[in-house]
Design an enzyme around this catalytic site. Structure first.
Site, PDB file in Angstrom:
ATOM      1  N   GLU A  95       0.020   1.939  -1.726  1.00  0.00           N
ATOM      2  CA  GLU A  95      -1.177   1.125  -1.970  1.00  0.00           C
ATOM      3  C   GLU A  95      -0.852  -0.118  -1.958  1.00  0.00           C
ATOM      4  OE1 GLU A  95      -3.650   0.128   0.083  1.00  0.00           O
ATOM      5  OE2 GLU A  95      -5.232   1.322   0.651  1.00  0.00           O
ATOM      6  N   ASP A  96      -1.738  -1.301  -1.690  1.00  0.00           N
ATOM      7  CA  ASP A  96      -1.132  -2.925  -2.338  1.00  0.00           C
ATOM      8  C   ASP A  96      -1.968  -2.631  -3.952  1.00  0.00           C
ATOM      9  OD1 ASP A  96      -3.622  -2.504  -0.630  1.00  0.00           O
ATOM     10  OD2 ASP A  96      -2.741  -4.567  -0.662  1.00  0.00           O
TER      11      ASP A  96
ATOM     12  N   ASP B 287      -9.244  -0.668  -5.963  1.00  0.00           N
ATOM     13  CA  ASP B 287     -10.160  -1.910  -6.684  1.00  0.00           C
ATOM     14  C   ASP B 287     -11.882  -1.083  -6.610  1.00  0.00           C
ATOM     15  OD1 ASP B 287      -9.429  -4.782  -5.952  1.00  0.00           O
ATOM     16  OD2 ASP B 287     -10.018  -4.856  -4.163  1.00  0.00           O
TER      17      ASP B 287
ATOM     18  N   PHE C 221      -9.099 -13.361  -7.271  1.00  0.00           N
ATOM     19  CA  PHE C 221      -8.933 -13.048  -5.897  1.00  0.00           C
ATOM     20  C   PHE C 221      -7.334 -13.065  -5.943  1.00  0.00           C
ATOM     21  CE2 PHE C 221      -9.182 -12.909  -1.659  1.00  0.00           C
ATOM     22  CZ  PHE C 221      -9.911 -11.844  -1.546  1.00  0.00           C
TER      23      PHE C 221
ATOM     24  N   ARG D 228      -1.036 -12.818   3.428  1.00  0.00           N
ATOM     25  CA  ARG D 228      -0.185 -11.782   3.601  1.00  0.00           C
ATOM     26  C   ARG D 228       1.405 -11.736   3.339  1.00  0.00           C
ATOM     27  NH1 ARG D 228      -3.936  -7.904   4.754  1.00  0.00           N
ATOM     28  NH2 ARG D 228      -4.927  -8.602   6.525  1.00  0.00           N
TER      29      ARG D 228
END
Ligand code: PRP
Length: 174
Positions: free
Chosen positions: A96-97, A100, A150, A163
């Protein structure tokens, strides 16, 4: 207009992924692993990680949306794309990137365990602990622990943009 400041440049990211791959290679000790990348954000990390694995690797991808139920790890996971491979009896490594709330990884792990995976581990490039809702969400391999800002680039988007940036940056709206 948005301003983006570099948090981790490409060289730093690749160096860290190389270290993560070395640790994974040691831990799996030659065992075959099914690496499941989570679309879309996880695609760059998944590819850069598997290139550095010296294990017998099979690749697959999922695309999911997770819906929460507060801080409980139970929730609803909608598969927009499920795995093509049968996970039963396999060592599954989810790539996964970012983590959260922890909902996506926790639920994915549960699904693969329920489908009879021999083991399920997770590798994430970025961990944003300030946003965690599932307090016992487990991650075996973490690239960088980041502040609650962010971030975009290297797979991560803002409104489907950025991206493709080769680095990870913090975006500030002006
Ligand atoms: C992001 C990210 C993880 C998930 C993490 O995906 O790629 O899959 O959110 O959040 P959680 O820990 O709160 O579950 P997103 O839904 O934005 O889709 P994308 O990868 O296609 O951008």
């Amino acid at each position: 207009m948005s301003r983006i400041t570099v948090l981790y440049d490409e060289e730093t990211i690749v160096k860290r992924i190389r270290e993560m791959a070395e640790e994974i290679n040691r831990d799996y000790n030659g065992e075959p692993v099914l690496v499941v990348g989570v679309l879309k954000g996880g695609v760059f990390f998944t590819c850069d990680l598997v290139k550095r694995l010296t294990l017998p690797v099979t690749m697959d991808f999922v695309s999911v949306s997770s819906y929460g139920s507060g801080t409980k790890s139970t929730g609803f996971l909608k598969f927009k794309k499920d795995v093509d491979e049968d996970v039963s009896g396999r060592h599954v490594l989810i790539a996964e990137d970012i983590i959260d709330s922890g909902r996506t990884l926790t639920m994915l792990r549960k699904v693969f365990e329920e489908h009879g995976a021999k083991s399920v581990k997770t590798a994430v490039l970025l961990d944003k602990p300030a946003r965690r809702e599932i307090k016992d969400a487990r991650v075996e391999y973490t690239g960088f622990v980041i502040p609650d800002s962010f971030v975009v680039g290297y797979g991560l988007d803002f409104d489907q943009k950025y991206r493709n940036l080769p680095y990870i940056g913090v975006i500030e709206e002006e």
